[in-house]
Motif scaffolding. Structure first.
Motif, PDB file in Angstrom:
ATOM      1  N   ASP A   1       0.855  -1.180   0.000  1.00 17.66           N
ATOM      2  CA  ASP A   1       0.000   0.000   0.000  1.00 17.66           C
ATOM      3  C   ASP A   1       0.897   1.238   0.000  1.00 17.66           C
ATOM      4  O   ASP A   1       1.959   1.255   0.618  1.00 17.66           O
TER       5      ASP A   1
ATOM      6  N   GLY B   1       1.131  -0.150  -4.929  1.00 17.91           N
ATOM      7  CA  GLY B   1      -0.291  -0.502  -4.894  1.00 17.91           C
ATOM      8  C   GLY B   1      -0.911  -0.531  -6.280  1.00 17.91           C
ATOM      9  O   GLY B   1      -0.227  -0.511  -7.306  1.00 17.91           O
TER      10      GLY B   1
ATOM     11  N   LYS C   1      -3.803   1.049  -3.277  1.00 17.58           N
ATOM     12  CA  LYS C   1      -4.018   0.018  -2.277  1.00 17.58           C
ATOM     13  C   LYS C   1      -3.111  -1.180  -2.550  1.00 17.58           C
ATOM     14  O   LYS C   1      -2.933  -1.597  -3.687  1.00 17.58           O
ATOM     15  N   GLY C   2      -2.546  -1.737  -1.507  1.00 15.17           N
ATOM     16  CA  GLY C   2      -1.663  -2.875  -1.647  1.00 15.17           C
ATOM     17  C   GLY C   2      -2.426  -4.167  -1.902  1.00 15.17           C
ATOM     18  O   GLY C   2      -3.603  -4.293  -1.571  1.00 15.17           O
TER      19      GLY C   2
END
Length: 534
Positions: free
Chosen positions: A172, A182, A223-224
């Motif tokens: 992330d 991400g 976002k990871g």
């Protein structure tokens, strides 16, 4: 009989041999060869345990159009290799070369230094005691003890067996305060006009085409996740009629894999601009990078890479590779072979592809004077990214941009932050219709060379004190996209080996190697440790 495999049980030979060396290198990649030659030149004993049959990794496996960034920061063994490749062509140095030339250079170096290379050796376990690796045992039973171990694989299999921390996928953005890790949905290598994702266009009930996820990743930027950038084979192609082997439809060919390509090419012609080059009288697909070298008879070969929204990258098919068993990796390997062979056959033969493309793909094929052991197909899958160690220093986007500058530099990175696509997903357009988009491609260039610190190839002291990792370095996903280039791997392989020899002489942990003395030795060996050329 072709040996186009990652792993075959028949390759595993039973052995009760017990071997003791100063330095044990797991992985015969370019970094592994660099490290082994460095150790041998220092007068110490070394063995390469190579899972593959061939040495050199991607450097001998089709990646002949070297991603070098800034040449002036490539020094030491790495520059020595490119000068040796150039010598073959009557040049001072060359960064574009045929696979068999790279193989010949490495083989000559290994032979000159009488380096023991054991092919088809797959690690079974690592014996550890008191935070040190005592020995490694291969599937066939070969056991090797060493003072220092070097993990030079693209996967980080030794570091994982030794219990060293690692990460797979994309962090992330919040983890390291980055902007490019991400999920990333960009315009590069993207579907620029709408392409329907369903088996039956417009009918969601018919299901999605292969490897498309039903998740709108536009809502997850930064976002990871555990997705890994796509793999492919870097292809040496030729259009020399005396060498060319025409594309063949592979066993297991699945037409569903190429529906997206057919739909893409059915779009407006203006959308092809990024896929075409007018450097020749006829249209020519991009990334058919031709070697400029000339031998007395001349030759016409390429290093062909992925390009565009759908190409040789098998997007979404490799996520299980990093932590996969050898058997699972073999399945993934063969799926990539079938997909990519099928893609070239489809591009050359399908009436759904514009004729000018079919004509060009039919002009090219496999060269009959490369990769004899694998039916002229490259032996190495391009594992762009797998495990990445998590050490005391993690290089990130901030290192690449020069915002953070380490004090223990052992080599320089200079290529752009480069990630290939990781997945395909469904999104709903402004017209209310579903379309497919790619996620993960990032191409950010234009920053100066930056230092790669010693701490990013050493594990945490609490985890292992006699292991060095020059390939799966401690790095974030997006920084690894810059550091993961073959010249850098050779640089780090040499630096790791130099540190290993110093640790042996001092009977110390690799973490306690004094950087000042290490720097002196690296500079004396021709390594470049600071940017003086812009």
């Amino acid at each position: 009989m072709s040996d186009l495999h990652y792993f075959k049980s028949e390759w595993v030979q039973k052995s009760d041999e017990r071997l003791t060396v100063d330095v044990c290198i797991y992985g015969g990649t370019s970094a592994g060869v660099s490290a082994a030659v460095t150790v041998a030149r220092a007068g110490k004993s070394v063995v390469i345990l190579n899972p593959a049959k061939a040495v050199g990794g991607l450097t001998t496996g089709g990646l002949g159009e070297t991603d070098f960034g800034r040449k002036h920061v490539i020094g030491g063994f790495s520059r020595e290799f490119y000068r040796a490749a150039g010598k073959h062509y009557g040049l001072e140095e060359e960064f574009k070369f045929e696979p068999h030339v790279a193989s010949a250079v490495f083989e000559a170096m290994l032979k000159e230094h009488q380096i023991d290379v054991r092919p088809c050796q797959f690690i079974d376990r690592a014996e550890t005691q008191g935070g040190r690796i005592i020995a490694v045992t291969m599937l066939g039973g070969l056991r090797v003890e060493a003072s220092v171990f070097i993990d030079a694989t693209y996967e980080g299999d030794l570091l994982a067996k030794a219990g060293v921390s690692y990460f797979v996928g994309r962090e992330d953005n919040s983890v390291y305060g980055e902007t490019l890790s991400g999920v990333q949905v960009t315009k590069t290598h993207q579907f620029s006009h709408p392409v329907d994702p369903y088996v039956k266009p417009g009918d969601s009930a018919s299901g999605l085409l292969p490897y498309i996820v039903n998740e709108d990743l536009n809502k997850s930027i930064g976002k990871g996740d555990k997705r890994v950038q796509a793999y492919c084979f870097r292809m040496c192609m030729t259009n020399d009629p005396s060498l060319r082997i025409a594309w063949e439809k592979p066993e297991g060919y699945d037409p569903a894999q190429y529906v997206l390509a057919a739909r893409w090419f059915a779009g407006e012609k203006d959308d092809y601009n990024d896929l075409l080059s007018s450097t020749r009288p006829e249209w020519n697909p991009r990334k058919f990078d031709k070697f400029p070298n000339k031998t007395p008879g001349g030759f016409r070969k390429t290093d062909t890479n992925n390009h565009g929204p759908i190409s040789s990258d098998f997007i979404g098919a490799n996520h299980e590779w990093p932590d996969g068993s050898y058997e699972r990796r073999e399945e993934i390997f063969q799926a990539h072979v079938t997909y990519q062979k099928g893609y070239y056959w489809f591009m050359a033969n399908s009436p759904e592809i514009p004729e000018r493309y079919r004509a060009v793909y039919n002009e090219w094929g496999l060269p009959n004077d490369e990769f004899d052991d694998t039916n002229h197909w490259p032996h190495a899958l391009y594992v762009r990214e797998a495990r990445r160690m998590v050490g005391d220093y993690v290089i990130t986007e901030h290192d690449c941009r020069g915002v953070r500058v380490p004090t223990d530099v052992i080599g320089m990175g200079s290529y752009g932050m480069d990630s290939h696509n990781c997945s395909r997903f469904v999104t709903i357009g402004d017209d209310g219709k579903a379309r497919v988009l790619n996620d993960g491609d990032v191409q950010v260039h234009g920053f100066p060379p930056y230092g790669v610190p010693y701490r990013c190839i050493t594990p945490k002291r609490t985890e292992c004190t006699n292991l060095l990792v020059p390939t799966c370095v401690s790095s974030s996903h997006i920084a690894y996209g810059s550091a993961r280039m073959e010249p850098v791997f050779m640089v780090l392989g040499q630096s790791a080996a130099t540190a290993a020899c110093m640790a042996i002489d001092a009977k110390s942990s690799v973490q306690d190697v004094p950087y000042g003395k290490l720097r002196e030795r690296l500079l004396a060996a021709g390594q470049v440790l600071e940017n003086t050329g812009g």
